[in-house]
Write a protein that holds these residues in place. Structure first.
Motif, PDB file in Angstrom:
ATOM      1  N   UNK A  72      21.357  -6.941   4.229  1.00 61.68           N
ATOM      2  CA  UNK A  72      20.697  -5.714   3.774  1.00 61.68           C
ATOM      3  C   UNK A  72      19.185  -5.915   3.674  1.00 61.68           C
ATOM      4  N   UNK A  73      18.757  -7.083   3.207  1.00 63.43           N
ATOM      5  CA  UNK A  73      17.325  -7.382   3.134  1.00 63.43           C
ATOM      6  C   UNK A  73      16.738  -7.476   4.541  1.00 63.43           C
ATOM      7  N   UNK A  74      17.460  -8.099   5.461  1.00 63.86           N
ATOM      8  CA  UNK A  74      16.976  -8.201   6.848  1.00 63.86           C
ATOM      9  C   UNK A  74      16.788  -6.810   7.452  1.00 63.86           C
ATOM     10  N   UNK A  75      17.724  -5.912   7.194  1.00 68.44           N
ATOM     11  CA  UNK A  75      17.611  -4.541   7.693  1.00 68.44           C
ATOM     12  C   UNK A  75      16.382  -3.847   7.089  1.00 68.44           C
ATOM     13  N   UNK A  76      16.167  -4.050   5.806  1.00 69.53           N
ATOM     14  CA  UNK A  76      14.998  -3.482   5.140  1.00 69.53           C
ATOM     15  C   UNK A  76      13.712  -4.046   5.743  1.00 69.53           C
ATOM     16  N   UNK A  77      13.680  -5.348   5.963  1.00 64.04           N
ATOM     17  CA  UNK A  77      12.485  -5.972   6.543  1.00 64.04           C
ATOM     18  C   UNK A  77      12.219  -5.459   7.956  1.00 64.04           C
ATOM     19  N   UNK A  78      13.278  -5.212   8.718  1.00 59.42           N
ATOM     20  CA  UNK A  78      13.100  -4.625  10.057  1.00 59.42           C
ATOM     21  C   UNK A  78      12.419  -3.260   9.962  1.00 59.42           C
ATOM     22  N   UNK A  79      12.818  -2.462   8.977  1.00 54.47           N
ATOM     23  CA  UNK A  79      12.218  -1.132   8.837  1.00 54.47           C
ATOM     24  C   UNK A  79      10.751  -1.234   8.410  1.00 54.47           C
ATOM     25  N   UNK A  80      10.426  -2.187   7.568  1.00 49.27           N
ATOM     26  CA  UNK A  80       9.028  -2.378   7.164  1.00 49.27           C
ATOM     27  C   UNK A  80       8.213  -2.912   8.342  1.00 49.27           C
ATOM     28  N   UNK A  81       8.782  -3.839   9.094  1.00 48.11           N
ATOM     29  CA  UNK A  81       8.080  -4.428  10.245  1.00 48.11           C
ATOM     30  C   UNK A  81       7.778  -3.378  11.313  1.00 48.11           C
ATOM     31  N   UNK A  82       8.563  -2.318  11.357  1.00 44.99           N
ATOM     32  CA  UNK A  82       8.350  -1.262  12.355  1.00 44.99           C
ATOM     33  C   UNK A  82       7.182  -0.339  11.982  1.00 44.99           C
ATOM     34  N   UNK A  83       6.684  -0.455  10.763  1.00 43.84           N
ATOM     35  CA  UNK A  83       5.568   0.389  10.325  1.00 43.84           C
ATOM     36  C   UNK A  83       4.262  -0.145  10.909  1.00 43.84           C
ATOM     37  N   UNK A  84       3.366   0.771  11.263  1.00 41.21           N
ATOM     38  CA  UNK A  84       2.060   0.308  11.754  1.00 41.21           C
ATOM     39  C   UNK A  84       1.127   0.065  10.558  1.00 41.21           C
ATOM     40  N   UNK A  85      -0.009  -0.559  10.828  1.00 40.16           N
ATOM     41  CA  UNK A  85      -0.946  -0.935   9.773  1.00 40.16           C
ATOM     42  C   UNK A  85      -1.393   0.272   8.946  1.00 40.16           C
ATOM     43  N   UNK A  86      -1.632   1.374   9.603  1.00 43.62           N
ATOM     44  CA  UNK A  86      -2.070   2.580   8.884  1.00 43.62           C
ATOM     45  C   UNK A  86      -1.002   3.042   7.892  1.00 43.62           C
ATOM     46  N   UNK A  87       0.264   3.049   8.339  1.00 45.13           N
ATOM     47  CA  UNK A  87       1.361   3.451   7.451  1.00 45.13           C
ATOM     48  C   UNK A  87       1.512   2.476   6.283  1.00 45.13           C
ATOM     49  N   UNK A  88       1.368   1.184   6.572  1.00 43.88           N
ATOM     50  CA  UNK A  88       1.459   0.181   5.504  1.00 43.88           C
ATOM     51  C   UNK A  88       0.357   0.388   4.471  1.00 43.88           C
ATOM     52  N   UNK A  89      -0.856   0.634   4.938  1.00 41.60           N
ATOM     53  CA  UNK A  89      -1.972   0.860   4.017  1.00 41.60           C
ATOM     54  C   UNK A  89      -1.783   2.129   3.203  1.00 41.60           C
ATOM     55  N   UNK A  90      -1.286   3.183   3.828  1.00 38.69           N
ATOM     56  CA  UNK A  90      -1.021   4.434   3.121  1.00 38.69           C
ATOM     57  C   UNK A  90       0.070   4.235   2.071  1.00 38.69           C
ATOM     58  N   UNK A  91       1.120   3.525   2.457  1.00 41.46           N
ATOM     59  CA  UNK A  91       2.217   3.247   1.525  1.00 41.46           C
ATOM     60  C   UNK A  91       1.731   2.422   0.346  1.00 41.46           C
ATOM     61  N   UNK A  92       0.959   1.395   0.630  1.00 40.42           N
ATOM     62  CA  UNK A  92       0.429   0.545  -0.438  1.00 40.42           C
ATOM     63  C   UNK A  92      -0.453   1.354  -1.396  1.00 40.42           C
ATOM     64  N   UNK A  93      -1.248   2.243  -0.853  1.00 38.68           N
ATOM     65  CA  UNK A  93      -2.092   3.103  -1.695  1.00 38.68           C
ATOM     66  C   UNK A  93      -1.219   4.004  -2.577  1.00 38.68           C
ATOM     67  N   UNK A  94      -0.132   4.531  -2.014  1.00 42.33           N
ATOM     68  CA  UNK A  94       0.789   5.372  -2.790  1.00 42.33           C
ATOM     69  C   UNK A  94       1.500   4.584  -3.883  1.00 42.33           C
ATOM     70  N   UNK A  95       1.667   3.295  -3.665  1.00 42.74           N
ATOM     71  CA  UNK A  95       2.346   2.430  -4.634  1.00 42.74           C
ATOM     72  C   UNK A  95       1.439   2.023  -5.798  1.00 42.74           C
ATOM     73  N   UNK A  96       0.151   2.237  -5.665  1.00 45.36           N
ATOM     74  CA  UNK A  96      -0.812   1.725  -6.646  1.00 45.36           C
ATOM     75  C   UNK A  96      -0.423   2.037  -8.091  1.00 45.36           C
ATOM     76  N   UNK A  97      -0.070   3.296  -8.466  1.00 43.68           N
ATOM     77  CA  UNK A  97       0.310   3.553  -9.866  1.00 43.68           C
ATOM     78  C   UNK A  97       1.526   2.727 -10.310  1.00 43.68           C
TER      79      UNK A  97
END
Length: 134
Positions: free
Chosen positions: A86-111
């Motif tokens: 299940x963790x491997x599947x989750x990591x695959x989905x995160x790895x498929x995100x581009x840098x812009x999406x990762x940065x946007x997600x991280x910004x949304x996670x800030x609070x």
């Protein structure tokens, strides 16, 4: 060789999106956390836990927030091989995100990340014992 110290760990964490934490104990009906789990909390980074089943639920009991708003945390209901898959599947989905999406997600996670840091700073042995009735 680069060694992570308390002083530079936050800068080190700025180089990646998520910490995959492998706790010391990963099997059994227990809630046993070490500095491995608290490192990303202090660095204010998201994390995925290879730990005993329901560890995320127990973190929530302590007042921490997890990342179910951002990804599938069903892995917390599994142990052993099923948890790894299940963790491997989750990591695959995160790895498929581009840098812009990762940065946007991280910004949304800030609070959420700031909340967890505050909870960590306020955590005491007394509070833990009271919450878990020990």
């Amino acid at each position: 060789t680069y060694f992570v110290t308390n002083e530079n760990s936050k800068n080190y964490y700025n180089n990646f999106f998520v910490d995959i934490v492998s706790e010391t104990r990963v099997f059994g009906n227990l809630f046993f956390l070490t500095e491995k789990t608290f490192r990303p909390i202090v660095a204010q980074r998201p994390f995925i836990l290879m730990a005993p089943r329901l560890t995320l639920d127990n973190l929530k009991r302590l007042g921490f927030k997890t990342f179910s708003e951002f990804w599938d945390e069903s892995y917390d209901g599994y142990e052993g091989k099923d948890r790894i898959e299940a963790i491997a599947k989750l990591l695959d989905s995160i790895a498929a995100m581009d840098i812009e999406d990762l940065n946007t997600t991280l910004k949304s996670m800030r609070p959420l990340l700031e909340h967890n840091y505050t909870i960590f700073r306020q955590l005491t042995p007394y509070k833990i014992k009271k919450i878990f009735n020990v």
